[in-house]
Motif scaffolding. Structure first.
Motif, PDB file in Angstrom:
ATOM      1  N   LEU A 321       8.088 -30.809 114.815  1.00 60.24           N
ATOM      2  CA  LEU A 321       9.398 -30.218 114.531  1.00 60.24           C
ATOM      3  C   LEU A 321      10.468 -31.298 114.399  1.00 60.24           C
ATOM      4  N   GLY A 322      10.459 -32.258 115.335  1.00 58.34           N
ATOM      5  CA  GLY A 322      11.442 -33.339 115.272  1.00 58.34           C
ATOM      6  C   GLY A 322      11.292 -34.176 114.018  1.00 58.34           C
ATOM      7  N   LEU A 323      10.045 -34.528 113.671  1.00 60.11           N
ATOM      8  CA  LEU A 323       9.811 -35.332 112.464  1.00 60.11           C
ATOM      9  C   LEU A 323      10.183 -34.566 111.196  1.00 60.11           C
ATOM     10  N   PHE A 324       9.928 -33.263 111.193  1.00 60.46           N
ATOM     11  CA  PHE A 324      10.288 -32.456 110.031  1.00 60.46           C
ATOM     12  C   PHE A 324      11.784 -32.562 109.746  1.00 60.46           C
ATOM     13  N   TRP A 325      12.607 -32.402 110.784  1.00 57.84           N
ATOM     14  CA  TRP A 325      14.055 -32.469 110.591  1.00 57.84           C
ATOM     15  C   TRP A 325      14.512 -33.890 110.275  1.00 57.84           C
ATOM     16  N   ILE A 366      19.186 -35.310 110.715  1.00 60.48           N
ATOM     17  CA  ILE A 366      18.714 -36.532 111.377  1.00 60.48           C
ATOM     18  C   ILE A 366      19.000 -36.474 112.870  1.00 60.48           C
ATOM     19  N   ALA A 367      20.190 -35.996 113.250  1.00 61.86           N
ATOM     20  CA  ALA A 367      20.588 -35.965 114.656  1.00 61.86           C
ATOM     21  C   ALA A 367      19.704 -35.026 115.471  1.00 61.86           C
ATOM     22  N   VAL A 368      19.479 -33.804 114.979  1.00 59.40           N
ATOM     23  CA  VAL A 368      18.657 -32.872 115.757  1.00 59.40           C
ATOM     24  C   VAL A 368      17.191 -33.311 115.759  1.00 59.40           C
ATOM     25  N   GLY A 369      16.752 -33.946 114.676  1.00 61.90           N
ATOM     26  CA  GLY A 369      15.385 -34.462 114.660  1.00 61.90           C
ATOM     27  C   GLY A 369      15.176 -35.541 115.705  1.00 61.90           C
ATOM     28  N   ALA A 371      17.011 -36.035 118.405  1.00 57.96           N
ATOM     29  CA  ALA A 371      17.162 -35.432 119.735  1.00 57.96           C
ATOM     30  C   ALA A 371      15.882 -34.731 120.168  1.00 57.96           C
ATOM     31  N   MET A 372      15.224 -34.045 119.245  1.00 56.85           N
ATOM     32  CA  MET A 372      13.974 -33.362 119.587  1.00 56.85           C
ATOM     33  C   MET A 372      12.881 -34.376 119.906  1.00 56.85           C
ATOM     34  N   LEU A 373      12.797 -35.444 119.148  1.00 57.71           N
ATOM     35  CA  LEU A 373      11.788 -36.469 119.411  1.00 57.71           C
ATOM     36  C   LEU A 373      12.029 -37.149 120.752  1.00 57.71           C
ATOM     37  N   ALA A 374      13.301 -37.331 121.118  1.00 57.01           N
ATOM     38  CA  ALA A 374      13.646 -37.965 122.386  1.00 57.01           C
ATOM     39  C   ALA A 374      13.614 -36.989 123.555  1.00 57.01           C
ATOM     40  N   LYS A 375      13.294 -35.720 123.260  1.00 56.24           N
ATOM     41  CA  LYS A 375      13.219 -34.673 124.287  1.00 56.24           C
ATOM     42  C   LYS A 375      14.551 -34.533 125.037  1.00 56.24           C
TER      43      LYS A 375
END
Length: 431
Positions: A321-325, A366-369, A371-375
């Motif tokens: 999900l993070g990479l997708f965004w 980019i920001a939400v992606g 943030a999701m990758l960084a948990k």
């Protein structure tokens, strides 16, 4: 008795606090993040503490009227927000010194089995130093060293083991021949309740372990059968192949993502994780249950099977999900820039207005992606993703409604991503 539990929101501490409360004791539950803990157990008397920073004088008010202390605080390894030396040594010693000053003589300290042998692990060295700090105090101390602790709830190593059991067909293990004497959480809690009494043995160290010797491979097979997943083929993973995953876990720890795949966990497997419960059993008459007897007495439920299957699927979903965004935002800023600008221009958004919408939407992706990758605040970020996706669908419906019928489905495919974000948000809890 009025008993203070340090680390009462943790895996062991939460069970000990619940057990002592059910036994009629007044429990002072000390932990970091007490607001979340208080919502989950409002019947306990919660107080905030932080072993990384607390000094002796910080404990004075917390120890008022307390008859005994049980220290369950621990971290696996240094990382963002975690300092092993501060927590296991300096922070623990501040509590012990405060107990000495306040006249709270009975102190039970939860350590770990085999720490005196595991010199290669910083976790074990810090735990051993914490034990030494307690032993020099004029207190009726008792050090408890559990082996592998099993419970319906899981965290850390037991969560990882169940997640490995959730992999179909094979179960990858580093080694597999390491021997444990698993102890049920109910037996551990009963031991604490028995040993916290003023007349119980003191100034000793006890290994809390079950009667059954179980290899890591046998434990995995037992869990697989318990979960209803059937038999499995154990795949012994070479240490050199597993090491990069554990080093990646160390890096994630410094980003604030706690995972049981840490180098200290790998090192601990090289040392005694079995323990010898003979002195504890002789001193107390305890009759702990063996691993397979514990499994037989606690039938697995649907939530146990979900947890096992989601063990690796959930973090994978978060990364996808993070990479997708993130990739969507980067592509929009680079190779897909002209196409995006054409869509905006077709809707009459040109010049400053078009550039503003273009940059805001790209940077949002980019920001939400990231943030999701960084948990970082996963549930909130997932909610933003769902809201952003809804806004994207509404915008496309207005700017380019023909995309609804595009054979590649650029609009239709947004809805599975929204469902994935909802799943990630719903399963974010780890304790």
């Amino acid at each position: 008795m009025k008993i203070l539990i340090a680390g009462a929101s943790g895996f062991i501490g939460s069970h000990v606090a619940a057990h002592l409360h059910a036994a009629g004791h007044a429990v002072v539950a000390a932990a970091r993040g007490v607001e979340t803990a208080r919502r989950r157990a409002p019947w306990l008397d919660w107080v905030a503490c932080d072993f990384r920073h607390d000094r002796v004088e910080d404990w004075a008010a917390r120890l008022a009227g307390v008859d005994a202390v049980v220290n369950c605080v621990g971290v696996l390894q240094d990382g963002l927000g975690d300092d092993s030396r501060a927590v296991h040594v300096a922070g623990a010693d501040a509590l012990f010194a405060a107990c000495e000053q306040a006249g709270v003589r009975r102190v039970l300290h939860i350590s770990a089995v085999g720490v005196d042998a595991a010199a290669g692990s910083s976790y074990a060295r810090d735990k051993l130093a914490g034990e030494a700090a307690l032993k020099v105090r004029d207190l009726d101390w008792l050090i408890l060293r559990p082996s592998l602790v099993i419970a319906r709830n899981v965290y850390g190593g037991t969560a990882l083991l169940r997640a490995l059991c959730g992999i179909p067909w094979i179960t990858p293990l580093v080694g597999g021949e390491q021997v444990f004497r698993p102890i049920g959480m109910d037996d551990l809690c009963a031991a604490v309740a028995d040993l916290v009494r003023p007349d119980a043995p003191c100034r000793q160290s006890f290994d809390l372990a079950g009667p059954e010797r179980v290899s890591l491979a046998d434990a995995a097979r037992g869990y697989r059968r318990w979960l209803g997943f059937g038999e499995t083929r154990i795949w012994p993973v070479p240490r050199w192949l597993a090491a990069p995953a554990f080093r990646a876990g160390d890096l994630l720890g410094w980003l604030g993502v706690r995972t049981p795949l840490r180098s200290n966990a790998l090192k601990q497997l090289d040392f005694d994780v079995e323990g010898d419960p003979a002195s504890w059993i002789a001193a107390t008459g305890a009759r702990p249950r063996g691993f397979h007897d514990w499994l037989a007495a606690h039938p697995a439920g649907v939530q146990d099977r979900w947890q096992a299957r989601l063990g690796f699927a959930r973090p994978l979903a978060r990364w996808v999900l993070g990479l997708f965004w993130l990739v969507t935002g980067l592509l929009t800023l680079t190779v897909a820039r002209s196409g995006a600008m054409d869509v905006l221009a077709g809707a009459g958004l040109t010049g400053t207005a078009g550039a503003l919408v273009f940059w805001l939407t790209s940077l949002f992706d980019i920001a939400v992606g990231l943030a999701m990758l960084a948990k970082w605040r996963v549930r909130s970020v997932a909610t933003l993703m769902i809201a952003g996706s809804a806004g994207y669908v509404a915008g496309i419906s207005w700017l380019a409604p023909d995309l609804w019928t595009d054979p590649l489905g650029p609009v239709i495919k947004v809805f599975p991503a929204m469902a994935l974000a909802l799943l990630v948000a719903a399963t974010e809890d780890e304790r």
